[in-house]
Design an enzyme around this catalytic site. Structure first.
Site, mmCIF file in Angstrom:
data_model
loop_
_atom_site.group_PDB
_atom_site.id
_atom_site.type_symbol
_atom_site.label_atom_id
_atom_site.label_comp_id
_atom_site.label_asym_id
_atom_site.label_seq_id
_atom_site.Cartn_x
_atom_site.Cartn_y
_atom_site.Cartn_z
ATOM 1 N N SER A 63 0.738 -1.293 0.096
ATOM 2 C CA SER A 63 -0.032 -0.022 -0.131
ATOM 3 C C SER A 63 0.740 1.267 0.117
ATOM 4 O O SER A 63 1.959 1.360 -0.857
ATOM 5 C CB SER A 63 -0.887 0.102 1.255
ATOM 6 O OG SER A 63 -1.998 0.951 0.972
ATOM 7 N N ASP A 183 -5.372 -3.658 -2.871
ATOM 8 C CA ASP A 183 -4.573 -3.593 -1.735
ATOM 9 C C ASP A 183 -3.757 -4.671 -1.043
ATOM 10 O O ASP A 183 -4.445 -5.627 -0.763
ATOM 11 C CB ASP A 183 -5.274 -2.844 -0.561
ATOM 12 C CG ASP A 183 -4.487 -2.171 0.605
ATOM 13 O OD1 ASP A 183 -3.384 -2.232 0.382
ATOM 14 O OD2 ASP A 183 -5.000 -1.635 1.596
#
Length: 255
Positions: A63, A183
């Site tokens: 991320s 993610d």
């Protein structure tokens, strides 16, 4: 020994320790806009830890952590520019009626624009086999660490996938090589590479190598996506009533 001699001795000791480390990796935890902490760490390493950076074999992240890992590897001289972009990006989202999910606001397009501006044209060549980005496969829900980047666009797409928080960043997952990805922090928020010693960085306090320090009376860990979340129990004090549980740590299991 006067202060100057002591400092020289300390520097020499640090350099000897680094020299003995044959394989060091650097991994940045997933953290959203708390990635500003990562940028602070990256800036400190670039300014004061160049001896360490010289021996780092691989960089990893999930991320927001993957974005900072990429900058530190491919364009460390642009850390301040990245810092400014992050502040402006966060402020821009804050001004939206419903934040990032405001109808008409394109979070991913804004993020991509920042990458296109900041990353050097040969970023993919520098990152190839040295950068490991954590992403999650939508169909299988399995994690994948991507380390090969044939083109700059490939690198940017993988970074976008690693940063795509469903709903918050949009409704359509990032497509890459015929599959959909989201993610990386959902399945592996702190990549630990199999070879060498991985130095971990997180904006949450705990038993990591680089992190803030919080003090509590009670430490309880819950493992989530390869991270141990520590619950800190704060007891009665002048500014609090009763016991307040606070999430305060991310840990990869290493002392």
């Amino acid at each position: 020994m006067d202060p100057a001699e002591y400092n020289a001795y300390q520097r020499g000791s640090g350099e000897r320790i680094i020299a003995r480390m044959k394989h060091i990796n650097l991994s940045f935890a997933s953290c959203g806009f708390l990635g500003i902490y990562h940028l602070g760490v990256a800036s400190a390493l670039y300014k004061h830890g160049k001896q360490l950076l010289k021996v780092v074999k691989a960089f990893a992240g999930a991320s927001g952590g993957s974005l900072v890992a990429t900058i530190l590897l491919t364009a460390p001289e642009k850390i301040e520019e990245c810092n400014e972009f992050t502040y402006n990006f966060a402020e821009e989202i804050r001004k939206q009626y419903f934040g990032a999910i405001t109808p008409g606001y394109d979070f991913m397009a804004r993020l991509r624009g920042g990458m296109e501006t900041i990353l050097p044209l040969n970023a993919h060549e520098i990152a190839d086999t040295r950068l490991y980005v954590s992403i999650t496969n939508v169909k299988t829900r399995e994690n994948n660490l991507v380390s090969r980047f044939p083109s700059r666009n490939d690198l940017i797409k993988v970074l976008l996938a690693s940063s795509f928080v469903p709903v918050y960043a949009g409704l359509k997952a990032v497509e890459y090589k015929g599959q959909k990805w989201v993610d990386g922090g959902l399945t592996n928020g702190l990549p630990i590479l199999p070879v060498g010693r991985t130095v971990t960085v997180s904006p949450f306090s705990g038993r990591l190598d680089i992190c803030p320090e919080d003090k509590g009376q009670m430490d309880i860990y819950i493992n989530m996506a390869n991270q141990d979340i520590m619950i800190i129990k704060i007891f009665k004090g002048k500014r609090c009533q009763g016991d307040i549980p606070v999430i305060g740590n991310v840990n990869n299991g290493m002392a």
